[in-house]
Design an enzyme around this catalytic site. Structure first.
Site, PDB file in Angstrom:
ATOM      1  N   ILE A  12       0.838  -1.200   0.000  1.00  0.00           N
ATOM      2  CA  ILE A  12       0.000   0.000   0.000  1.00  0.00           C
ATOM      3  C   ILE A  12       0.877   1.256   0.000  1.00  0.00           C
ATOM      4  CG2 ILE A  12      -1.751   1.303   1.292  1.00  0.00           C
ATOM      5  CD1 ILE A  12      -2.819  -1.324  -0.001  1.00  0.00           C
ATOM      6  N   SER A 139     -10.580  -0.790   5.103  1.00  0.00           N
ATOM      7  CA  SER A 139      -9.896  -1.798   4.270  1.00  0.00           C
ATOM      8  C   SER A 139     -10.406  -1.796   2.824  1.00  0.00           C
ATOM      9  CB  SER A 139     -10.125  -3.184   4.880  1.00  0.00           C
ATOM     10  OG  SER A 139     -11.458  -3.587   4.610  1.00  0.00           O
ATOM     11  N   CYS A 140      -9.730  -2.559   2.007  1.00  0.00           N
ATOM     12  CA  CYS A 140     -10.106  -2.658   0.586  1.00  0.00           C
ATOM     13  C   CYS A 140     -11.538  -3.159   0.412  1.00  0.00           C
ATOM     14  CB  CYS A 140      -9.128  -3.593  -0.131  1.00  0.00           C
ATOM     15  SG  CYS A 140      -8.788  -5.125   0.780  1.00  0.00           S
ATOM     16  N   ARG A 168      -9.062 -12.921  -1.728  1.00  0.00           N
ATOM     17  CA  ARG A 168      -7.790 -13.473  -2.214  1.00  0.00           C
ATOM     18  C   ARG A 168      -6.973 -13.955  -1.002  1.00  0.00           C
ATOM     19  NH1 ARG A 168      -5.630 -10.684   1.142  1.00  0.00           N
ATOM     20  NH2 ARG A 168      -4.485  -8.743   0.901  1.00  0.00           N
ATOM     21  N   HIS A 194     -16.490  -7.502   8.196  1.00  0.00           N
ATOM     22  CA  HIS A 194     -16.677  -6.466   7.176  1.00  0.00           C
ATOM     23  C   HIS A 194     -17.948  -5.645   7.395  1.00  0.00           C
ATOM     24  CE1 HIS A 194     -14.178  -9.703   5.440  1.00  0.00           C
ATOM     25  NE2 HIS A 194     -13.457  -8.678   5.013  1.00  0.00           N
ATOM     26  N   GLY A 195     -19.029  -6.327   7.825  1.00  0.00           N
ATOM     27  CA  GLY A 195     -20.283  -5.600   8.067  1.00  0.00           C
ATOM     28  C   GLY A 195     -20.105  -4.530   9.137  1.00  0.00           C
ATOM     29  N   HIS A 220     -10.323  -9.554  -4.884  1.00  0.00           N
ATOM     30  CA  HIS A 220     -11.464 -10.147  -4.164  1.00  0.00           C
ATOM     31  C   HIS A 220     -12.669 -10.099  -5.100  1.00  0.00           C
ATOM     32  CE1 HIS A 220      -9.209  -9.488  -0.433  1.00  0.00           C
ATOM     33  NE2 HIS A 220      -9.236  -8.171  -0.578  1.00  0.00           N
ATOM     34  N   GLN A 301      -7.489  -5.454  -4.189  1.00  0.00           N
ATOM     35  CA  GLN A 301      -7.129  -5.165  -2.788  1.00  0.00           C
ATOM     36  C   GLN A 301      -5.958  -4.200  -2.648  1.00  0.00           C
ATOM     37  OE1 GLN A 301      -6.553  -8.078  -4.332  1.00  0.00           O
ATOM     38  NE2 GLN A 301      -4.392  -8.568  -4.034  1.00  0.00           N
TER      39      GLN A 301
HETATM   40  P1  NAD Z   1       3.168  -4.854   3.506  1.00  0.00           P
HETATM   41  O1  NAD Z   1       3.664  -5.928   4.390  1.00  0.00           O
HETATM   42  O2  NAD Z   1       3.141  -5.071   2.042  1.00  0.00           O
HETATM   43  O3  NAD Z   1       4.004  -3.521   3.754  1.00  0.00           O
HETATM   44  C1  NAD Z   1       4.288  -3.052   5.033  1.00  0.00           C
HETATM   45  C2  NAD Z   1       5.626  -2.324   5.010  1.00  0.00           C
HETATM   46  O4  NAD Z   1       5.867  -1.772   6.294  1.00  0.00           O
HETATM   47  C3  NAD Z   1       6.778  -3.240   4.695  1.00  0.00           C
HETATM   48  O5  NAD Z   1       7.576  -2.592   3.727  1.00  0.00           O
HETATM   49  C4  NAD Z   1       7.533  -3.363   6.017  1.00  0.00           C
HETATM   50  O6  NAD Z   1       8.920  -3.494   5.807  1.00  0.00           O
HETATM   51  C5  NAD Z   1       7.223  -2.031   6.665  1.00  0.00           C
HETATM   52  N1  NAD Z   1       7.294  -2.023   8.128  1.00  0.00           N
HETATM   53  C6  NAD Z   1       7.084  -3.026   8.984  1.00  0.00           C
HETATM   54  N2  NAD Z   1       7.228  -2.592  10.264  1.00  0.00           N
HETATM   55  C7  NAD Z   1       7.538  -1.284  10.195  1.00  0.00           C
HETATM   56  C8  NAD Z   1       7.814  -0.276  11.163  1.00  0.00           C
HETATM   57  N3  NAD Z   1       7.781  -0.540  12.463  1.00  0.00           N
HETATM   58  N4  NAD Z   1       8.102   0.977  10.737  1.00  0.00           N
HETATM   59  C9  NAD Z   1       8.139   1.255   9.406  1.00  0.00           C
HETATM   60  N5  NAD Z   1       7.879   0.336   8.455  1.00  0.00           N
HETATM   61  C10 NAD Z   1       7.586  -0.907   8.840  1.00  0.00           C
HETATM   62  O7  NAD Z   1       1.721  -4.485   4.056  1.00  0.00           O
HETATM   63  P2  NAD Z   1       0.504  -3.894   3.229  1.00  0.00           P
HETATM   64  O8  NAD Z   1      -0.189  -4.995   2.527  1.00  0.00           O
HETATM   65  O9  NAD Z   1       0.950  -2.714   2.453  1.00  0.00           O
HETATM   66  O10 NAD Z   1      -0.470  -3.435   4.404  1.00  0.00           O
HETATM   67  C11 NAD Z   1      -0.304  -2.209   5.078  1.00  0.00           C
HETATM   68  C12 NAD Z   1      -1.627  -1.848   5.724  1.00  0.00           C
HETATM   69  O11 NAD Z   1      -2.603  -1.666   4.678  1.00  0.00           O
HETATM   70  C13 NAD Z   1      -2.210  -2.895   6.663  1.00  0.00           C
HETATM   71  O12 NAD Z   1      -2.956  -2.232   7.654  1.00  0.00           O
HETATM   72  C14 NAD Z   1      -3.156  -3.661   5.759  1.00  0.00           C
HETATM   73  O13 NAD Z   1      -4.170  -4.346   6.452  1.00  0.00           O
HETATM   74  C15 NAD Z   1      -3.703  -2.527   4.923  1.00  0.00           C
HETATM   75  N6  NAD Z   1      -4.266  -2.940   3.645  1.00  0.00           N
HETATM   76  C16 NAD Z   1      -3.620  -3.866   2.882  1.00  0.00           C
HETATM   77  C17 NAD Z   1      -4.189  -4.255   1.689  1.00  0.00           C
HETATM   78  C18 NAD Z   1      -3.545  -5.290   0.832  1.00  0.00           C
HETATM   79  O14 NAD Z   1      -4.247  -5.973   0.123  1.00  0.00           O
HETATM   80  N7  NAD Z   1      -2.259  -5.450   0.838  1.00  0.00           N
HETATM   81  C19 NAD Z   1      -5.394  -3.686   1.268  1.00  0.00           C
HETATM   82  C20 NAD Z   1      -5.990  -2.673   2.037  1.00  0.00           C
HETATM   83  C21 NAD Z   1      -5.419  -2.323   3.236  1.00  0.00           C
END
Ligand code: NAD
Length: 340
Positions: A12, A139-140, A168, A194-195, A220, A301
């Protein structure tokens, strides 16, 4: 120019950074990583100053050819607002850092609503975010649900929503995640989270959701059924979707019946990272039976929340008070015209 820091440059965070860099009214002051990785090299190539969570790793970064601009604390000093895109559960631990630095902060859907006390969706509650110190972009899946439910609620009133999320298993690069050959009820109990998450944005909506995880990585798929307060015609519902800047219509003539073909379509359109920022609503599935509405929508997502983060930045900093203008500005800067 709004100065934006991105803490956590993963799936993200890297997308949000590029979306921020594309906007005319904001700039990236830094991104953070925990260890050297291909993403850190991409950040360097994009010219984003690279900060690190743990300064003791500085030598490892520099040995890899990755100059370090400083610690996350240093990055926060240079910012008006930080987008926390660290893994779910890590973000809430960062809250004291943001309070200490006196910066506004946005968390992602992996955190609980309570981390910010306010959950955001551009369509639903942009104006409530104006001036807020903290917010969480839902969330997504919740983003995709909020968009369609809110649009139908505004037009017809929504009596109740019943939705099944086929989720997914992991993102494409998540090599250690996901079921290998199974359909996992996630959770097995009903409703899924989700709801209630939709209700953190739209508290008056009667919604029950069910969710399962399948071994795919691209998107998804939502099976959505709504009871509307007044009967709707299919043509009118499609008309609302056509006008909505973040609802795409996967036309029958496109011949697409799967997430794989939809992702290919996004790729062929030249979208960065083949991102589908809009809800991918399958035109043929949109069915109205009296007051009942049925549809399938694909949700990418990795992508749909990115544009929401940009609007949330504008709302919280108060630079733009009109949600429609912010949404239009975000989309235009990213050259994003929803598929129709
Ligand atoms: P990710 O694991 O792809 O990326 C997280 C990044 O944060 C990594 O680069 C990691 O090295 C870094 N990180 C870890 N600990 C850290 C710290 N203490 N300080 C700084 N950086 C740190 O995760 P993501 O999928 O991008 O998810 C991030 C957030 O977005 C989560 O809350 C997730 O639930 C949400 N989200 C994810 C998705 C998805 O599908 N991937 C969709 C919507 C929301």
């Amino acid at each position: 120019m709004i100065r934006v820091a991105i803490n956590g440059y993963g799936t993200i965070g890297k997308r949000v950074a590029d979306a921020v860099a594309a906007q005319p009214d904001m700039k990236v002051v830094g991104v953070s990583k925990t260890k050297p990785s291909h993403e850190a090299f991409v950040a360097k190539s994009r010219g984003y100053p690279l900060y690190i969570a743990d300064l003791s790793k500085k030598a490892a970064f520099e040995k890899a050819g990755l100059p370090v601009a400083g610690s996350v604390d240093d990055m926060l000093k240079a910012a008006d607002i930080v987008v926390d895109a660290t893994p779910g559960g890590v973000g809430e631990k960062n809250r004291p850092l943001y309070e200490k630095a006196g910066v506004k902060a946005i968390w992602q859907g992996g955190e609980e609503h309570e981390v910010a006390g306010f959950s955001f969706n551009s369509d639903c509650n942009y104006r409530e975010a104006i001036g807020k110190q903290f917010a969480r972009v839902v969330s997504c899946n919740t983003t995709g649900l909020c968009r369609i439910i809110n649009a139908m609620d505004k037009a017809y009133g929504v009596e109740k929503v019943r939705a099944v999320m086929v989720r997914r298993g992991g993102d494409p690069a998540d090599i250690k995640r996901g079921p290998i050959d199974a359909i996992v009820l996630n959770p097995v109990h009903i409703p899924s989270h989700h709801g209630p998450d939709v209700q953190s944005v739209l508290p008056h909506i009667n919604i029950v959701t069910l969710a399962m995880i399948v071994p795919v990585t691209m998107m998804h798929m939502h099976v959505v059924q709504m009871d509307l307060k007044t009967a709707a015609s299919r043509e009118d519902v499609l008309g609302i979707m056509e006008k909505h800047p973040r609802m795409g219509l996967v036309r029958k003539a496109a011949g697409i019946t799967s997430t794989a073909e939809l992702k290919e379509y996004a790729m062929d359109m030249g979208r960065p990272r083949s991102d589908l920022w809009e809800n991918g609503i399958f035109e043929e599935s949109v069915s109205c039976i009296g007051k009942e509405l049925y549809l399938f929508q694909a949700i990418h997502q990795e992508a749909d929340v990115v544009v929401e983060n940009i609007d949330c930045i504008r709302a919280m900093t108060g630079i733009e008070k009109d949600p429609a203008k912010s949404i239009a500005m975000t989309n235009k800067a990213m050259k994003f015209v929803a598929i129709k």
